[in-house]
Design a protein around this motif. Structure first.
Motif, PDB file in Angstrom:
ATOM      1  N   ALA A   1       2.072   6.260  17.357  1.00  0.00           N
ATOM      2  CA  ALA A   1       1.780   7.429  18.196  1.00  0.00           C
ATOM      3  C   ALA A   1       2.140   8.666  17.387  1.00  0.00           C
ATOM      4  O   ALA A   1       3.052   8.626  16.547  1.00  0.00           O
ATOM      5  CB  ALA A   1       2.582   7.394  19.483  1.00  0.00           C
ATOM      6  N   VAL A   2       1.431   9.765  17.645  1.00  0.00           N
ATOM      7  CA  VAL A   2       1.628  11.000  16.877  1.00  0.00           C
ATOM      8  C   VAL A   2       2.186  12.073  17.799  1.00  0.00           C
ATOM      9  O   VAL A   2       1.633  12.330  18.874  1.00  0.00           O
ATOM     10  CB  VAL A   2       0.286  11.476  16.272  1.00  0.00           C
ATOM     11  CG1 VAL A   2       0.465  12.788  15.517  1.00  0.00           C
ATOM     12  CG2 VAL A   2      -0.294  10.402  15.360  1.00  0.00           C
ATOM     13  N   ARG A   3       3.279  12.688  17.364  1.00  0.00           N
ATOM     14  CA  ARG A   3       3.871  13.757  18.165  1.00  0.00           C
ATOM     15  C   ARG A   3       3.651  15.109  17.513  1.00  0.00           C
ATOM     16  O   ARG A   3       3.960  15.315  16.338  1.00  0.00           O
ATOM     17  CB  ARG A   3       5.375  13.510  18.312  1.00  0.00           C
ATOM     18  CG  ARG A   3       6.084  14.642  19.036  1.00  0.00           C
ATOM     19  CD  ARG A   3       7.589  14.459  18.997  1.00  0.00           C
ATOM     20  NE  ARG A   3       8.245  15.637  19.502  1.00  0.00           N
ATOM     21  CZ  ARG A   3       9.245  15.637  20.377  1.00  0.00           C
ATOM     22  NH1 ARG A   3       9.717  14.503  20.828  1.00  0.00           N
ATOM     23  NH2 ARG A   3       9.783  16.755  20.793  1.00  0.00           N
ATOM     24  N   GLY A   4       3.057  16.040  18.304  1.00  0.00           N
ATOM     25  CA  GLY A   4       2.958  17.426  17.852  1.00  0.00           C
ATOM     26  C   GLY A   4       4.100  18.204  18.486  1.00  0.00           C
ATOM     27  O   GLY A   4       5.240  18.165  18.037  1.00  0.00           O
ATOM     28  N   GLY A   5       3.807  18.883  19.609  1.00  0.00           N
ATOM     29  CA  GLY A   5       4.849  19.628  20.317  1.00  0.00           C
ATOM     30  C   GLY A   5       5.538  18.806  21.398  1.00  0.00           C
ATOM     31  O   GLY A   5       6.485  19.283  22.027  1.00  0.00           O
ATOM     32  N   GLY A   6       5.069  17.596  21.659  1.00  0.00           N
ATOM     33  CA  GLY A   6       5.711  16.734  22.654  1.00  0.00           C
ATOM     34  C   GLY A   6       5.492  17.175  24.094  1.00  0.00           C
ATOM     35  O   GLY A   6       6.257  16.809  24.988  1.00  0.00           O
ATOM     36  N   HIS A   7       4.431  17.946  24.370  1.00  0.00           N
ATOM     37  CA  HIS A   7       4.198  18.503  25.711  1.00  0.00           C
ATOM     38  C   HIS A   7       3.219  17.699  26.550  1.00  0.00           C
ATOM     39  O   HIS A   7       2.919  18.095  27.679  1.00  0.00           O
ATOM     40  CB  HIS A   7       3.660  19.928  25.586  1.00  0.00           C
ATOM     41  CG  HIS A   7       4.642  20.976  25.937  1.00  0.00           C
ATOM     42  ND1 HIS A   7       4.374  22.003  26.806  1.00  0.00           N
ATOM     43  CD2 HIS A   7       5.912  21.151  25.545  1.00  0.00           C
ATOM     44  CE1 HIS A   7       5.425  22.772  26.922  1.00  0.00           C
ATOM     45  NE2 HIS A   7       6.374  22.278  26.152  1.00  0.00           N
TER      46      HIS A   7
ATOM     47  N   SER B   1     -12.387  16.517  33.835  1.00  0.00           N
ATOM     48  CA  SER B   1     -11.163  17.314  33.710  1.00  0.00           C
ATOM     49  C   SER B   1     -10.972  17.755  32.271  1.00  0.00           C
ATOM     50  O   SER B   1     -11.417  17.076  31.340  1.00  0.00           O
ATOM     51  CB  SER B   1      -9.967  16.445  34.111  1.00  0.00           C
ATOM     52  OG  SER B   1      -8.758  16.972  33.623  1.00  0.00           O
ATOM     53  N   TYR B   2     -10.287  18.875  32.080  1.00  0.00           N
ATOM     54  CA  TYR B   2      -9.752  19.219  30.758  1.00  0.00           C
ATOM     55  C   TYR B   2      -8.955  18.004  30.289  1.00  0.00           C
ATOM     56  O   TYR B   2      -8.111  17.490  31.029  1.00  0.00           O
ATOM     57  CB  TYR B   2      -8.875  20.454  30.911  1.00  0.00           C
ATOM     58  CG  TYR B   2      -8.135  20.923  29.681  1.00  0.00           C
ATOM     59  CD1 TYR B   2      -8.623  20.718  28.399  1.00  0.00           C
ATOM     60  CD2 TYR B   2      -6.936  21.620  29.820  1.00  0.00           C
ATOM     61  CE1 TYR B   2      -7.933  21.183  27.292  1.00  0.00           C
ATOM     62  CE2 TYR B   2      -6.240  22.095  28.713  1.00  0.00           C
ATOM     63  CZ  TYR B   2      -6.735  21.862  27.456  1.00  0.00           C
ATOM     64  OH  TYR B   2      -6.056  22.321  26.358  1.00  0.00           O
ATOM     65  N   ILE B   3      -9.254  17.539  29.079  1.00  0.00           N
ATOM     66  CA  ILE B   3      -8.657  16.290  28.589  1.00  0.00           C
ATOM     67  C   ILE B   3      -7.126  16.378  28.574  1.00  0.00           C
ATOM     68  O   ILE B   3      -6.433  15.386  28.801  1.00  0.00           O
ATOM     69  CB  ILE B   3      -9.244  15.931  27.195  1.00  0.00           C
ATOM     70  CG1 ILE B   3      -9.101  14.447  26.915  1.00  0.00           C
ATOM     71  CG2 ILE B   3      -8.660  16.753  26.084  1.00  0.00           C
ATOM     72  CD1 ILE B   3     -10.077  13.587  27.629  1.00  0.00           C
TER      73      ILE B   3
ATOM     74  N   GLY C   1      -7.783  23.986  24.483  1.00  0.00           N
ATOM     75  CA  GLY C   1      -6.862  25.117  24.526  1.00  0.00           C
ATOM     76  C   GLY C   1      -7.389  26.317  25.283  1.00  0.00           C
ATOM     77  O   GLY C   1      -8.368  26.945  24.887  1.00  0.00           O
ATOM     78  N   HIS C   2      -6.729  26.633  26.411  1.00  0.00           N
ATOM     79  CA  HIS C   2      -7.094  27.866  27.128  1.00  0.00           C
ATOM     80  C   HIS C   2      -5.842  28.606  27.586  1.00  0.00           C
ATOM     81  O   HIS C   2      -4.791  28.009  27.777  1.00  0.00           O
ATOM     82  CB  HIS C   2      -8.039  27.583  28.312  1.00  0.00           C
ATOM     83  CG  HIS C   2      -7.542  26.557  29.288  1.00  0.00           C
ATOM     84  ND1 HIS C   2      -6.439  26.739  30.092  1.00  0.00           N
ATOM     85  CD2 HIS C   2      -8.014  25.329  29.602  1.00  0.00           C
ATOM     86  CE1 HIS C   2      -6.277  25.676  30.865  1.00  0.00           C
ATOM     87  NE2 HIS C   2      -7.193  24.787  30.588  1.00  0.00           N
ATOM     88  N   GLY C   3      -5.982  29.936  27.758  1.00  0.00           N
ATOM     89  CA  GLY C   3      -4.847  30.760  28.161  1.00  0.00           C
ATOM     90  C   GLY C   3      -5.286  32.179  28.429  1.00  0.00           C
ATOM     91  O   GLY C   3      -6.471  32.440  28.673  1.00  0.00           O
TER      92      GLY C   3
END
Ligand code: FAD
Length: 470
Positions: free
Chosen positions: A70-76, A416-418, A147-149
């Motif tokens: 498994a790959v962890r980026g920010g863990g969110h 849904s947004y993935i 990514g949205h914001g």
């Protein structure tokens, strides 16, 4: 394969500059803890990669030993896609760096960086990348999902500013994907999640953003019908430099909220204006907030963009229980309004919430098959999130979220947004989310990861049946 024996572990340690943590090592429990405390898994080992060479060596090791990865980026990730039982976690969190070229208006960003790293580095030059609304979210998972914001209506999704990505592929080889090199891989990375490789760095186009106009408007929850009926017409008609996400919430204690509304169930819009003369323009545009119903509270102020990005960091600190589910919406029908009315008045805990994030404006200027993100016609990306510090409330928040989502889903666009899929939901749900792009994604997966080596994600199994890959 579950266990990694001592000899293999030794060889992995020898191959890396970063640390390798096994269950008996000090720091193991901290390293395996992720943002969502509901997820508690115990990898056989965690490899904290410091550079591309480490990433390549971890992938080669996992392939040769048949170890699950498994790959962890920010863990969110809500469902904790970065954490697994028994296998190996490739942890990118030491790779947090950002290089800004202010002349070219470009930033290169390490694959384990958080949004706060990016905002901090680019803000020094009055520049920004459109991304999520919390500084602790990983650039990696957020970008690969789309990514949205706050900047999305004006400048697009995060992937719309992506120029290239350095990727370590499933066979351990290295590629730079862009419009010109590995164009199919580049297409798939822009929304296809962590299916195609480990992105060791992202290169983004930057946009001029420094101080933004920010406002929070709160109305009593019993006026949610009038507010939503007003908001669904007002926001899509507003200029793209105005953004406002809708929320059902319990008003948190402390400033800026006055004491009388502390702890009350309310509905709200959090606004951000990125236009010229942001604050006066925002005040002007928001002179209508009392139209749907008298506000319980309205607060507006200019703010440096990174300050806006950290507004919710303390409230939604790491270590809470989370369960969420999402859907896209092109309208907020009267039937959907009735669902929000019902569940908004029954928020189960103080932090549980429902958000409707606008994804109209600039994202609509890009075609549905120009990137893997298929819902270019969506107006909102919605998420229902049960949140609470107390593990004993896990069932309560999960049930409320599932019930709310189940009633709302028929009034959505279907997918849904993935990044808002609450767990590794059914393969059908992933397919629905990619609409007509799914077959091409499966073909790109087949070309770059035919054994489905990267499967700890919202998985797209490889299939040769899709379109030809270049
Ligand atoms: P991780 O858990 O580390 O990874 C998630 C997935 O991405 C995993 O499958 C992982 O393998 C993969 N991955 C991560 N980095 C890489 C990489 N470098 N290379 C290859 N694969 C990688 N999303 C928005 O768009 N906008 C928002 O405003 C927003 N707000 C959020 C607020 C909160 C509090 C939370 C918890 C989430 C929010 N999200 C938002 C959703 C967020 O985009 C996803 O949770 C995303 O997966 C987080 O990425 P991460 O790298 O932190 O997660």
């Amino acid at each position: 394969m579950g266990d990694i024996d001592d000899t293999a572990l030794l060889s992995l340690r020898d191959a890396l500059r970063g640390r390798v943590l096994a269950p008996r090592d000090p720091g193991y429990d901290e390293a395996r803890s992720i943002y969502n405390a509901m997820i508690d898994r115990r990898p056989a080992a965690m490899a904290q990669c410091v550079d591309v060479a480490d990433v390549r060596n971890v992938i080669t090791f996992a392939r040769e030993t048949g170890t699950d990865l498994a790959v962890r980026g920010g863990g969110h990730s809500g469902p904790g896609l970065c954490l697994l039982d028994d296998g190996l976690m490739l942890d990118l969190s030491p790779m947090r760096w950002v290089h800004v070229d202010p002349e070219a208006r470009i930033a290169r960003v390490g694959g384990g960086s958080q949004l706060g790293d990016l905002d901090h580095a680019t803000h020094a030059f009055g520049l920004a990348v459109p991304a999520g609304i919390m500084s602790t979210t990983g650039v990696g998972g957020l970008t690969l999902g789309g990514g949205h914001g706050y900047l999305t209506r004006r400048y697009g999704l995060t992937i719309d500013s992506l120029l290239s990505a350095d990727v370590v592929l499933a066979d351990g080889s290295f590629a730079t994907a862009s419009e010109h090199d590995h164009p199919d891989l580049f297409w798939a990375l822009r929304g296809g999640g962590g299916n195609f490789g480990v992105v060791t760095s992202f290169t983004f186009r930057l946009h001029p953003v420094h101080t933004v106009g920010v406002a929070v408007t709160v109305w009593p929850v019993d006026r949610v019908r009038e507010v939503l009926q007003w908001y669904r017409a007002f926001l899509p008609a507003a200029p793209a430099d105005l953004y406002g996400f809708f929320a059902m919430l319990v008003v948190p204690p402390g400033p800026p909220f006055p004491e009388p509304i502390d702890g009350q169930k309310m509905c709200a819009v959090v606004w951000c204006c990125t236009g010229d003369l942001e604050q006066s323009r925002l005040d002007d545009m928001l002179s209508v907030v009392n139209d749907p119903a008298p506000t319980a509270f309205h607060f507006a102020t200019p703010m440096p963009y990174p300050a806006l990005q950290t507004l919710f960091d303390t409230l939604l600190r790491r270590g809470l229980q989370w369960y969420w589910r999402g859907d896209f919406f092109d309208t907020i029908s009267d039937d959907a309004v009735a669902v929000h009315e019902k569940y908004g008045q029954n928020l189960p805990t103080g932090l549980s919430t429902m958000h409707l994030y606008p994804v109209d404006g600039a994202p609509h200027g890009i075609g549905a098959d120009d990137t893997a993100w298929a819902y270019r016609d969506a107006v909102w990306s919605g998420v229902v999130a049960g949140i609470d510090p107390e593990p004993g409330n896990a069932d309560l928040i999960r049930r409320w979220c599932v019930d709310y989502w189940t009633d709302l889903h028929p009034h959505s666009m279907g997918g849904s947004y993935i990044n808002f899929l609450g767990e590794q939901e059914s393969p059908e749900r992933v397919r629905t989310t990619y609409r007509g792009n799914y077959d091409r994604l499966a073909a790109v997966k087949h070309a770059y990861d035919p054994d489905n080596f990267f499967h700890a994600n919202q998985n797209i199994p490889p299939s040769a049946a899709g379109q030809r890959v270049v």
